[in-house]
Design an enzyme around this catalytic site. Structure first.
Site, PDB file in Angstrom:
ATOM      1  CG  ASP A  28      -1.758   1.140   1.308  1.00 47.60           C
ATOM      2  OD1 ASP A  28      -1.710   2.301   0.488  1.00 47.60           O
ATOM      3  OD2 ASP A  28      -2.583   1.182   2.206  1.00 47.60           O
ATOM      4  CD  GLU A  80      25.914   2.827   4.649  1.00 43.65           C
ATOM      5  OE1 GLU A  80      25.909   2.838   5.818  1.00 43.65           O
ATOM      6  OE2 GLU A  80      25.280   1.754   4.015  1.00 43.65           O
ATOM      7  CB  CYS A 112      23.874   7.758   8.309  1.00 46.98           C
ATOM      8  SG  CYS A 112      22.967   6.467   7.312  1.00 46.98           S
ATOM      9  NE  ARG A 199       7.449  -2.224  14.872  1.00 47.63           N
ATOM     10  CZ  ARG A 199       6.206  -2.036  15.470  1.00 47.63           C
ATOM     11  NH1 ARG A 199       6.194  -2.461  16.750  1.00 47.63           N
ATOM     12  NH2 ARG A 199       5.595  -1.801  14.728  1.00 47.63           N
ATOM     13  CB  THR A 201      16.874   0.928  13.162  1.00 49.53           C
ATOM     14  OG1 THR A 201      15.716   0.957  12.714  1.00 49.53           O
ATOM     15  CG2 THR A 201      17.737  -0.330  12.567  1.00 49.53           C
ATOM     16  CG  HIS A 234      20.698  10.606  10.258  1.00 43.36           C
ATOM     17  ND1 HIS A 234      21.278  10.858   9.145  1.00 43.36           N
ATOM     18  CD2 HIS A 234      20.153   9.245  10.344  1.00 43.36           C
ATOM     19  CE1 HIS A 234      21.166   9.533   8.275  1.00 43.36           C
ATOM     20  NE2 HIS A 234      20.635   8.754   9.051  1.00 43.36           N
ATOM     21  CE  LYS A 239       5.191  10.659   9.795  1.00 45.54           C
ATOM     22  NZ  LYS A 239       4.135   9.520   9.581  1.00 45.54           N
ATOM     23  NE  ARG A 243       8.405   8.760  16.124  1.00 43.57           N
ATOM     24  CZ  ARG A 243       8.443   7.540  15.859  1.00 43.57           C
ATOM     25  NH1 ARG A 243       9.244   6.812  16.691  1.00 43.57           N
ATOM     26  NH2 ARG A 243       8.107   6.987  14.533  1.00 43.57           N
ATOM     27  CB  SER A 296      23.626   2.058  11.964  1.00 44.81           C
ATOM     28  OG  SER A 296      22.384   2.530  11.812  1.00 44.81           O
TER      29      SER A 296
END
Lengths: 342, 139
Positions: A28, A80, A112, A199, A201, A234, A239, A243, A296
């Site tokens: 979707d 990377e 990153c 999740r 991450t 970053h 989102k 947040r 990461s």
């Protein structure tokens, strides 16, 4: 105090829409695009890679400030997706801009945040007097496994910063890093695509390290969030940075200027450097910028950057690169990313 | 730009391929690309000097390649152009990030840095100049 003497950005012209990728995998599109806060992502041309994007960004940075490339004493390229496992991207870039042979050079890798790590190295070289100018670049042509959620965001782009002491357009007042061993995202030697902890991450990876680095910087400098005119976090998707800003009570307007992911996707090592470049394109003398990268593995580098009265119009602004676009079908996209085995 | 197997010959061309460095004759004011160490017009009166092209020019002529040489299969159709540099020298190069319907003789172009080809089986990657239209972000 070391600061930014010149900066330059580069984003390839090709794009693929989240909708196009979702259609192929029977997902979707609206839910995915809304969930990630990403509409489309940049895709490198067949003849573009980390070295060519870095070179273009570096040439733009030189055009911005007009310094003699022979005065650059250090070139560090963070990515990377270096084209070679062994043979530095930095030597090709340095040769292409005419900075060789009297210089230090190496490639960096920290998921990153390799680009901001390169900026810190150049700051230290400049502050210690080891070089007059250092060139720090963050670029990626990031990879996502076909069908993996990463495929919707992995993009290409980069930004270059010439760090020096003389005629700075923005002074880097302070930097603070927060680093731990966190297995949120990785790619093993020889593997074409990265793996990630889904999740995992989020909170243990992104949020803990962006928060740790940012709070550490505020404590070190005595600044409060209200003191900053612009904030760049970053941006692995549209989102997470929003947040993070909400948790810190930072108003949306301060973060939107440097938030490019919704239009170009996650440029990995290029992400925070490009967001910062978009802010510098519009910032006025005296304004204060907070920028925190995340890599990461994991770590965050936070910077307090004050714009000086030397800031001037960027002849090749980030906005123009964002607006220059040409769409690919999924079939063309997998050809561009060399995902077809021939 | 032919694919060359010799590492040394690739390496020797780095200044011209990466930075468009070449030579000119001070006696008659002719700019060369690639470099010459002798002017065919002035001959023994040649005064050869080094220069680096600014990297801007215009399309002198072009052709669209549909049947590529080995290693360029994924790129077709691509544009090969004769570019006349602002300095006056003409050279053959690929045009990139250009839509075929926009192609025009005389269109202003500027240099960019791209991958040209790569050696098979983990060989060296060849980087060099290509040209791209001056428009939008390039103005």
């Amino acid at each position: 105090m070391a600061g930014i003497v010149g900066y330059g950005a580069y984003i390839p012209r090709y794009r693929i829409k989240v909708e196009e990728i979702a259609h192929v995998w029977g997902k979707d599109a609206r839910a995915i695009s809304g969930g990630l806060g990403v509409k489309e992502k940049s895709v490198p041309s067949l003849d573009e890679d980390t070295i060519t994007i870095s070179t273009q960004a570096a040439r733009n940075a030189l055009e911005y400030c007009g310094i003699d490339p022979q005065k650059i004493g250090a070139v560090y390229v963070g990515s990377e997706s270096h084209p070679y496992a062994v043979k530095p991207s930095a030597t090709v870039v340095a040769e292409a801009i005419g900075a060789t042979p009297e210089l230090m050079a190496a490639d960096y890798e920290f998921a990153c945040k390799a680009g901001t790590a390169a900026m810190q190295t150049c700051m230290a070289f400049v502050d210690s007097g080891m070089v007059d100018y250092g060139l720090a670049i963050g670029t990626d042509t990031s990879q996502g496994r076909p069908g993996d959620p990463l495929e919707y965001t992995t993009a290409a782009g980069g930004a270059a910063y010439i760090i020096g002491k003389k005629d700075t357009v923005a002074d880097i007042e302070a930097t603070y890093s927060f680093t731990t061993d966190t297995p949120d995202f990785w790619r093993r030697e020889g593997e074409p695509y990265p793996s990630h902890g889904a999740r995992f991450t989020g909170e243990p990876g992104y949020f803990r390290h962006v928060r740790g680095a940012t709070e550490g910087l505020l404590e070190k400098t005595g600044y409060k969030f209200d003191d900053f005119d612009y904030v760049v976090f970053h941006q692995p998707n549209g989102k997470f940075p929003m947040r993070m800003a909400k948790k810190f009570g930072i108003p949306k307007e301060k973060i939107e200027v440097g938030l490019l992911t919704p239009m170009i996707g996650n440029t990995y090592s290029g992400s925070t450097p490009l967001g910062l470049a978009a802010v510098l394109d519009v910032a006025r003398p005296g304004q204060l910028i907070l920028a925190t990268s995340f890599g990461s593995g994991a770590g965050g580098d936070s910077f307090a950057i004050k714009v000086t009265d030397k800031i001037h119009k960027n002849p090749r602004p980030v906005k123009d690169y964002v607006e220059r676009r040409s769409y690919l079908t999924y079939g063309e996209y997998i050809k561009h990313r060399k995902k077809i085995r021939m | 730009m032919p694919h060359r197997k010799s590492l040394a010959s690739v390496w020797r061309r780095i200044p011209q391929r990466y930075r468009m460095e070449s030579t000119m004759c001070e006696t008659c004011g002719t700019y060369f690309f690639p470099p010459r160490n002798f002017c065919p017009t002035c001959r023994r009166k040649s005064k050869i000097k080094h220069y680096a092209a600014k990297g801007t020019g215009k399309v002198y002529s072009y052709t669209v390649i549909h049947v590529p040489q080995e290693g360029f299969e994924l790129e077709i159709p691509y544009v090969l152009a004769v570019v006349e540099l602002d300095e006056g020298a003409k050279l053959t190069a690929q045009l990139c990030d250009v839509d075929l319907e926009d192609l025009k003789i005389g269109m202003p172009v500027e240099v960019t840095f791209r991958r040209i080809s790569e050696g098979k089986g983990g060989g060296i990657i060849h980087y060099a100049y290509k040209f791209t239209p001056i428009s939008g972000q390039n103005k």
